[in-house]
Design an enzyme around this catalytic site. Structure first.
Site, PDB file in Angstrom:
ATOM      1  N   ASP A 282      10.150 -11.932  -9.897  1.00 39.83           N
ATOM      2  CA  ASP A 282       9.002 -11.171  -9.384  1.00 39.83           C
ATOM      3  C   ASP A 282       8.792  -9.981 -10.316  1.00 39.83           C
ATOM      4  O   ASP A 282       9.577  -9.725 -11.242  1.00 39.83           O
ATOM      5  CB  ASP A 282       9.217 -10.748  -7.924  1.00 39.83           C
ATOM      6  CG  ASP A 282       7.877 -10.449  -7.243  1.00 39.83           C
ATOM      7  OD1 ASP A 282       6.868 -10.257  -7.952  1.00 39.83           O
ATOM      8  OD2 ASP A 282       7.832 -10.392  -5.993  1.00 39.83           O
TER       9      ASP A 282
HETATM   10  C1  BGC Z   1       4.511  -9.664  -5.632  1.00 38.72           C
HETATM   11  C2  BGC Z   1       4.345 -11.137  -5.913  1.00 38.72           C
HETATM   12  C3  BGC Z   1       3.188 -11.373  -6.843  1.00 38.72           C
HETATM   13  C4  BGC Z   1       3.413 -10.556  -8.103  1.00 38.72           C
HETATM   14  C5  BGC Z   1       2.343 -10.780  -9.150  1.00 38.72           C
HETATM   15  C6  BGC Z   1       4.514  -8.826  -6.894  1.00 38.72           C
HETATM   16  O1  BGC Z   1       4.434  -7.488  -6.607  1.00 38.72           O
HETATM   17  O2  BGC Z   1       5.696  -9.447  -4.905  1.00 38.72           O
HETATM   18  O3  BGC Z   1       4.159 -11.832  -4.715  1.00 38.72           O
HETATM   19  O4  BGC Z   1       3.058 -12.723  -7.120  1.00 38.72           O
HETATM   20  O5  BGC Z   1       3.462  -9.199  -7.761  1.00 38.72           O
HETATM   21  O6  BGC Z   1       1.139 -10.255  -8.777  1.00 38.72           O
END
Ligand code: BGC
Length: 763
Positions: A282
């Site tokens: 993530d």
């Molecule tokens: C979130 C993810 C997301 C990623 C990209 C993160 O802050 O937890 O769910 O896919 O950002 O946008």
């Protein structure tokens, strides 16, 4: 000129593709093709493939292109048009080995056309409708040059304080697992290598929905049996359905961050479940290993993550900075790097990008002149799915459906809010294209004279909350408060209400209140809206509440005050029209709650499938020393599976085809469902099973199957469910997955509590 590499055959068009220069390794032999490519990659090129960079990051786009051309970036996310992505793919085609880039985005509940939020989709209990939302999303995203979506998000959520409850499919393992499979198949189609399809990255692996206290990014501490029984199956279902990618969760699990969790990523995901795709971290998660307190510096963070099996680092620079040195010094074995590179290249292969790097980018001359053109939207599909996603919670004296000729007062801070209709995670959606409740009702009644609107209140007057929500999304203000004094707005609304036959109040949360980093300590409606509802109630007019929110709310008092309550969540681009369809009875509501509504925050966690206990509270016998709160009932405000219709249904007592079940065989449970009302309507017949006595305490009941069916007035149908040994299996304290002989109760009904029961023996 479109560049294309045809199965390793060195035709002139293909000369820009490095792998076409080695026709000995045919493109159709995936493993050999990738091995050959890897044999020709430098260390820096290999590390480059592991970097997934956000276009919204600080890195200027020109630098991103330079880095791509140097073979130092494997994929990007957050750019959503062909003209944005084409130059990056061109840069990749200028790189030494011409390894294609992939482009990713959070396509969570729609892309250009926004569908209802995931929690709402789950409320439909309609797998075809959910699949339709996924198919349209894939089609639109692919047409905008996207290869991969960071979805489905299948984190089980049992604590509605968690803002990301809105982003998942609710509390139940069986329902979420079914949807996980449907969503992966919808995004990927028969193959993610085909245009029109995109690869799914199931997230957040694992257990993110169980963050302590519902506070985002907090720790997860969970028993192994609960993990395996309740929280892991949806991810597993997505992987079994062929998800090409997994996103690793931000949280720790029993003290070990998912990002450095070798057990999670290697033993469970790859060895036990046989996952063969690419695991992406993530956002910034590898660097966060230092803050988790498990890595002393960036070098150790990179070491832990690559060893655990995190193939790509999302938007932190740690892999790029540290891995070359770690490999050269032998601190990280070459095989760890190679395994990760192999997965990234494998995913690109599976997305069809080696065959044609411009598969989804297409030719410049075919780029849409206007990416937001109306003709690119799928409004009919969005409206169809949105009306199926609404849940009728209360309907005293058949207040609903409304008469189109009635004089309606439409009140509330969310009644004419375009941005809120889209819900969170709808970045490529355009608020101006969404239909508000006001617009939807106006279009339905035809004559504007019978509909009068007043805002009545702001979503909240708490300036700290307003500032917080606007801070998290500075490019597009989430909340724009009406500057008038609260009393003036209230007075105006009451005046409008007094002149109407019926009041429709659209209340709830601004969409940013149910989002990432948007946890709450209470689930009440903000004070401004509670005051508004009380003032409207005081007019004595019939009061319909239309709820817009991304999590269960503790709205017992407001439900008391209202004659009818319709849960609409955030319904997407066509929300206002879909809500009008339901309010006027052009569509008979059929949704059921995929998550329990607690009476108050104090009841959390309040999920229906809790384990049995030694001193259960018996309703009607409120003795001491049984498990209860003395200041509030144990029961929720609305149970899992609950939802009304404009018609009525009866369900007969369940019949079993046999009273015993032999392992390896199946029995059938059947009920007769009848539409006893005056309108055609759909309902969801739900099958729950309880293991009466086992080697460990088992849930009071668990959903094991359901069927949604349409019945004409007076019509009845027999609904049958097959029950086999698999439906009775569970993870015991040794984590063995098996059914234990003995008695099982079968409960069938139209929600998790309103059921009739029979039983059988597993031999
Ligand atoms: C979130 C993810 C997301 C990623 C990209 C993160 O802050 O937890 O769910 O896919 O950002 O946008």
């Amino acid at each position: 000129m479109r560049k294309m590499c045809l199965l390793g055959i060195a035709i002139s068009l293909a000369s820009s593709c490095a792998w076409a220069q080695t026709p000995s390794v045919a493109l159709e032999h995936k493993a050999a093709f990738i091995t050959d490519l890897m044999n020709r990659m430098t260390l820096d090129e290999k590390v480059g493939q592991l970097r997934l960079i956000s276009i919204a990051s600080d890195m200027p786009r020109e630098l991103i292109r330079t880095e791509i051309a140097a073979g130092r970036i494997g994929g990007t996310f957050n750019s959503v048009t062909r003209p944005e992505n084409r130059p990056m793919q061109d840069a990749a085609m200028r790189s030494r080995l011409k390894i294609p880039m992939f482009f990713a985005y959070d396509v969570i509940h729609g892309h250009r056309t926004i569908f209802p939020i995931s929690l709402a989709l789950a409320s439909s209990w309609d797998m075809e409708a959910i699949a339709l939302s996924g198919r349209v999303s894939a089609k639109e995203a692919s047409a905008d040059s996207l290869d991969l979506t960071f979805a489905p998000m299948v984190d089980i959520a049992r604590d509605p304080r968690w803002g990301r409850t809105s982003e998942g499919f609710g509390e139940d393992t069986y329902l979420v697992s079914r949807i996980a499979k449907v969503m992966v198949q919808a995004y990927q189609g028969v193959s993610p290598a085909l245009p029109g399809n995109i690869m799914a990255s199931v997230k957040h692996f694992a257990l993110y929905g169980a963050v302590e206290g519902g506070r985002d990014y907090n720790i997860v501490d969970m028993s192994p049996t609960r993990m395996f029984q309740d929280y892991l199956p949806p991810y597993h279902a997505a992987i079994d359905a062929g998800a090409g990618s997994v996103m690793v969760a931000l949280n720790s699990i029993n003290g070990v961050p998912a990002t450095s969790n070798t057990w999670l990523m290697q033993d469970l995901l790859r060895k036990q479940w046989g996952f063969k795709g690419v695991a992406v971290s993530d956002h910034g998660a590898i660097l966060e290993l230092i803050k988790h307190g498990v890595a002393k510096d960036e070098r150790e963070a990179a070491t832990l993550a690559i060893k655990a099996g995190v193939d790509m680092s999302m938007n932190d620079l740690v892999y790029g900075k540290e891995l070359p040195g770690l490999i050269r010094s032998g601190k990280v074995p070459q095989s760890d790097l190679d395994n990760a590179v192999r997965e990234v290249l494998g995913a690109k292969y599976d997305m069809g990008l080696f065959k044609d790097p411009y598969l989804r980018i297409g030719n410049a001359e075919d780029d849409p002149a206007d990416i937001n053109a109306e003709s690119r939207l799928h409004r009919a599909e969005a409206r169809e799915v949105a009306r199926k996603s609404q849940v009728l919670l209360k309907n005293e004296s058949r207040t609903l459906p409304l008469n189109k000729r009635a004089n309606i007062a439409l009140i509330g801070p969310l009644a004419d809010s375009k941005i809120d209709m889209l819900g969170s995670w709808s970045g490529a959606g355009v608020p101006a294209q969404s239909v508000t409740v006001l617009e939807g009702l106006r279009a339905a009644v035809g004559k504007p004279g019978t509909l009068t609107y007043a805002r009545g209140a702001n979503v909240t007057d708490d300036q700290a909350v307003v500032d917080y929500l606007n801070y998290s999304n500075p490019n597009m203000l989430d909340l724009t408060n009406d500057p008038r004094p609260a009393q003036a707005m209230l007075d105006e609304a009451v005046k409008v209400a007094q002149q109407a036959d019926v009041i429709v109040a659209v209340v709830g949360e601004a969409r940013g209140m149910s989002h990432e980093a948007a946890s709450r300590t209470d689930l009440d409606l903000p004070a401004t809206q509670r005051a508004l509802i009380s003032a409207l109630k005081a007019t004595g007019k019939p009061l319909v509440l239309v709820l817009m929110n991304g999590r269960p709310l503790s709205i017992g008092d407001q439900v008391q005050q209202a004659d009818a309550v319709l849960e609409t969540w955030y319904s997407g681009t066509e929300g206002g029209n879909a809500i009008a369809d339901v309010l006027f009875g052009d569509y008979n509501p059929s949704g059921k709650l995929p998550i329990t509504f607690p009476r108050s925050v104090g009841q959390i966690p309040s999920y229906y499938s809790h384990l049995r206990i030694g001193r259960p509270f018996t309703p009607g016998k409120p003795g001491n020393y049984t498990s209860q709160y003395f200041d509030a009932p144990n029961t929720p405000l609305y149970p899992f599976g609950y939802g009304l219709s404009y018609t009525d249904f009866s369900v007969s007592a369940p019949q079993l085809s046999a009273n015993t079940l032999k392992p390896g065989s199946a029995l059938t449970a059947s009920v007769t469902v009848k539409n006893t009302g005056q309108r055609a309507g759909e309902t969801v017949v739900q099958l729950y099973i309880q293991d009466v006595s086992a080697s460990m305490s088992r849930p009071v009941k668990e959903l094991k199957n359901f069927q949604k069916l349409m019945l004409q007035p007076g019509e009845e149908k027999v609904v049958q469910f097959s029950i086999d040994e698999d439906a009775l299996k569970f993870y015991n304290t040794q984590l063995q997955y098996a059914a234990e002989p003995g008695e099982f109760n079968v409960q069938i009904g139209l929600d998790s509590q309103n059921v009739q029961q029979t039983s059988f023996q597993l031999l």
